[in-house]
Design an enzyme around this catalytic site. Structure first.
Site, PDB file in Angstrom:
ATOM      1  N   ASP A   1       0.819  -1.213   0.000  1.00 25.10           N
ATOM      2  CA  ASP A   1       0.000   0.000   0.000  1.00 25.10           C
ATOM      3  C   ASP A   1       0.859   1.272   0.000  1.00 25.10           C
ATOM      4  O   ASP A   1       1.714   1.452   0.857  1.00 25.10           O
ATOM      5  CB  ASP A   1      -0.896  -0.049   1.247  1.00 25.10           C
ATOM      6  CG  ASP A   1      -2.123   0.826   1.134  1.00 25.10           C
ATOM      7  OD1 ASP A   1      -2.066   1.855   0.427  1.00 25.10           O
ATOM      8  OD2 ASP A   1      -3.142   0.496   1.763  1.00 25.10           O
TER       9      ASP A   1
ATOM     10  N   ASP B   1     -10.494   3.878  -2.481  1.00 25.12           N
ATOM     11  CA  ASP B   1     -11.165   2.881  -1.648  1.00 25.12           C
ATOM     12  C   ASP B   1     -12.673   2.842  -1.882  1.00 25.12           C
ATOM     13  O   ASP B   1     -13.320   3.874  -2.032  1.00 25.12           O
ATOM     14  CB  ASP B   1     -10.919   3.174  -0.161  1.00 25.12           C
ATOM     15  CG  ASP B   1      -9.479   2.907   0.252  1.00 25.12           C
ATOM     16  OD1 ASP B   1      -8.702   2.381  -0.577  1.00 25.12           O
ATOM     17  OD2 ASP B   1      -9.129   3.228   1.402  1.00 25.12           O
TER      18      ASP B   1
END
Length: 337
Positions: free
Chosen positions: A102, A162
């Site tokens: 990430d 997201d």
């Protein structure tokens, strides 16, 4: 650690493992400090990572872990910056099968234009371990990740920011994926983020739309709900073998948008054995009658139609198929000669 073991147990008892779900992925917040040699360790919640990995493997499952190329992860825990090869070796020694990597604090050190090289570094490090570890690029689709993800060793790459458990967000993300669908290929996939099915923020119709769309997109099916407390309704969506089979189809042909009239979208994907999956999606706020013509798919004659959410054969149909589709819902059909 305990909740991960509980999820592994639930993957088996719920039937998810047998339906094809394979990986139990630990997200952020497992990381402890580095030891004197610089090796990453688990924190108090994860005191024995090797033992946890062995437990998950004993269930016939695989296990994933999380890190990032910056000094800290999104949650402020230890990242892999400056320790890429070392961390890859540690994961391999533990028996890890999957790494989600990430971007987060990396943005403070690197420019987006350096992203490709940064992900290549960990891709090479994983490769060098000799252990097959699925490499998941989580950088929100920045720098058109779908154009280079496979080249840096990525097996999946996020194409979007997201997701959240709301119709508007899922709808916005999902229906934007068609134009890049052709970048997916066997072993290397576009990832429009996880499934929210069962988390309670959408209706059953909306969750069936979510599952149908992700399956037509050949997206990784990453269940983001608590497997230990699934309702029968949630299970009926996540465990629909006929829908999962579309997602996992070995031909890996991209989905195509066949038509779009206002909030009504028809999408189709050719599958193995000369069958076709077709989704009639109603993104609008009222139910609507929708149809698909065989000629729009390059097909003709009478085709056998099967409803994949109704689990029933709808007979041989000539020329076109029509159905009433509920608001925010889908009719997903399989066509064959």
């Amino acid at each position: 650690d305990i909740s991960v073991r509980g999820m592994a147990d639930a993957m088996v008892s719920s039937g998810m493992r047998d339906a094809g779900y394979t990986y139990i992925n630990i997200d952020d917040t497992w990381e402890g400090p580095r030891d004197a040699q610089g090796n990453i360790t688990g924190n108090l919640k994860f005191p024995n990572m090797k033992g946890l990995v062995d437990y998950v493997h004993s269930k016939g499952l695989k296990i994933g872990i999380y890190s990032g190329p910056g000094p800290t992860t999104c949650g402020g825990y230890t990242g892999s910056y400056g320790h890429e090869e070392q961390d890859a070796k540690t994961y391999a020694a533990w028996g890890i099968d999957y790494l989600k990597y990430d971007w987060c604090s990396a943005s403070r050190i690197y420019k987006d234009s350096e992203m490709r090289a940064v992900y290549q570094k960990m891709g090479d490090a994983l490769q060098a371990t000799g252990r097959p570890i699925v490499f998941s690029l989580c950088q929100y689709g920045n720098d058109d990740s779908w154009k280079w993800g496979a080249k840096v060793g990525g097996n999946l790459w996020r194409t979007t920011g997201d997701i959240s458990d709301h119709w508007k967000r899922m709808d916005k993300i999902g229906f934007k994926q068609f134009e890049i669908a052709s970048y997916g290929q066997i072993g290397h996939w576009n990832d429009p983020d996880m499934l929210e099915i069962g988390n309670g923020g959408m209706s059953a119709d909306e969750y069936r739309t979510h599952m149908s769309l992700w399956s037509l997109l050949a997206a990784p099916l990453l269940a983001g709900n608590d497997l230990r407390t699934m309702s029968d309704e949630t299970k009926s969506i996540l465990l629909n073998n006929e829908v999962i089979a579309i997602d996992q189809d070995p031909l890996a042909k991209p989905v195509k948008k066949i038509s779009e009239q206002g909030s009504l979208v028809v999408a189709a994907r050719p599958l193995k054995d000369k069958t076709w999956a077709v989704g009639l999606f109603n993104r609008g706020d009222a139910s609507a009658k929708m149809s698909v013509k065989w000629s729009d798919l390059g097909l003709h004659g009478k085709l056998q139609v099967r409803g994949l959410w109704a689990h029933k054969d709808l007979g041989k149909v000539a020329d076109q198929f029509s159905a009433d589709v509920p608001s925010h819902g889908v009719i997903l059909i399989l066509l064959k000669h």
